[in-house]
Design an enzyme around this catalytic site. Structure first.
Site, short mmCIF file in Angstrom:
data_model
loop_
_atom_site.label_atom_id
_atom_site.label_comp_id
_atom_site.label_asym_id
_atom_site.label_seq_id
_atom_site.Cartn_x
_atom_site.Cartn_y
_atom_site.Cartn_z
N VAL A 65 0.73 -1.48 -0.03
CA VAL A 65 -0.12 0.01 0.01
C VAL A 65 0.73 1.26 -0.08
O VAL A 65 0.28 2.31 -0.34
CB VAL A 65 -1.01 -0.12 1.19
CG1 VAL A 65 -2.06 -1.23 1.11
CG2 VAL A 65 -0.33 -0.09 2.42
N TYR A 156 1.58 3.34 16.29
CA TYR A 156 0.32 2.92 15.86
C TYR A 156 -0.91 3.90 16.37
O TYR A 156 -1.65 4.16 15.24
CB TYR A 156 0.06 1.63 16.44
CG TYR A 156 -1.25 0.73 16.18
CD1 TYR A 156 -1.52 0.05 14.87
CD2 TYR A 156 -2.37 0.85 17.05
CE1 TYR A 156 -2.57 -0.60 14.72
CE2 TYR A 156 -3.37 0.11 16.93
CZ TYR A 156 -4.01 -0.43 15.56
OH TYR A 156 -4.88 -1.07 15.26
#
Length: 255
Positions: A65, A156
């Site tokens: 991606v 994250y």
């Protein structure tokens, strides 16, 4: 594959991170509900196996991606194989478990590039095809950690908060074109990533499940049910919104 209620009949979807976990569950549910699905991942063997199980209504393609050209190829595959693209699920993501003091710049940027840049590139690449199809739905998978912070997972958390903002900006820009953009915020779902996080927390002396109101980990099928709603026309008046399924985690500690 046996159809369920046909809530996605006539739709074509592209799902990233579809080789396992939540992404594979989304792909399976979408096909069961009548959609054609392009499964995309970097785990080629696993991804091809899932696509083979789903039959002629599914196809697998390799997709990092972070790579703009691979994104263009994945969208082209959807339109060439199935005639259009209605739905994008930006599900691919990684975590890095470490204290901030132990997180290198390379560690941090790897998470940023996969989780956030990947989501941005997906929106930018898929939006014209979805617009050409007459509108549709983009689903960005954030996390409950896009709503609340957590120790030892700073990269994250940063990316999952950022996905919330990106979702809202994209919703504002793309709404007039008939493209809805929403974010999903899973809590502890039964995947390898979530279980690793739970084990890390236990190693720090915490038991996340003990404070969770529903007292259990969620299933990938429960995640797929929400993705199905957002991909379908049932969510036709929802855009720029946050859909949380976390067992009550962000509501506060259970009694």
């Amino acid at each position: 594959m046996e159809r369920d209620t046909g809530r996605l009949v006539g739709k074509v979807a592209l799902v990233t991170g579809a080789a396992k976990g939540q992404g594979a569950a989304h792909a399976r549910r979408f096909v069961a509900e009548g959609a054609k699905v392009v499964l995309a991942d970097v785990l080629d063997d696993d991804g091809m196996q899932v696509a083979a199980e789903l039959g002629a209504d599914a196809v697998y393609t390799g997709l990092d991606v972070r790579d703009e050209q691979q994104w263009a190829a994945a969208v082209d595959l959807a339109t060439e194989r199935f005639g259009k693209l209605d739905v994008l699920v930006n599900n691919a993501g990684v975590n890095h478990f470490a204290a901030i003091s132990d997180t290198t710049t390379a560690d941090f940027m790897r998470v940023v590039e996969i989780n956030l840049l990947g989501c941005f590139l997906g929106i930018r690449t898929a939006a014209p095809a979805i617009t050409a199809a007459g509108g549709g739905s983009i689903i960005n998978v954030s996390s409950m950690n896009g709503l609340v912070g957590a120790a030892h997972t700073s990269a994250y958390v940063a990316t999952k908060f950022a996905i919330r903002g990106l979702t809202k900006s994209a919703a504002i820009e793309l709404g007039p074109l008939g493209v809805r953009v929403n974010s999903m915020h899973p809590g502890a779902i039964d995947t390898d990533m979530a279980r690793a996080g739970i084990e890390m927390a236990k190693g720090l002396g915490m038991d996340p499940m003990a404070a969770l109101p529903l007292r259990r980990i969620g299933t990938v099928d429960e995640a797929a049910s929400l993705a199905l709603f957002l991909a379908s026309d049932e969510s036709s008046y929802s855009t720029g919104s946050e859909f949380v399924f976390d067992g009550g985690w962000t509501a506060g500690p259970g009694a």
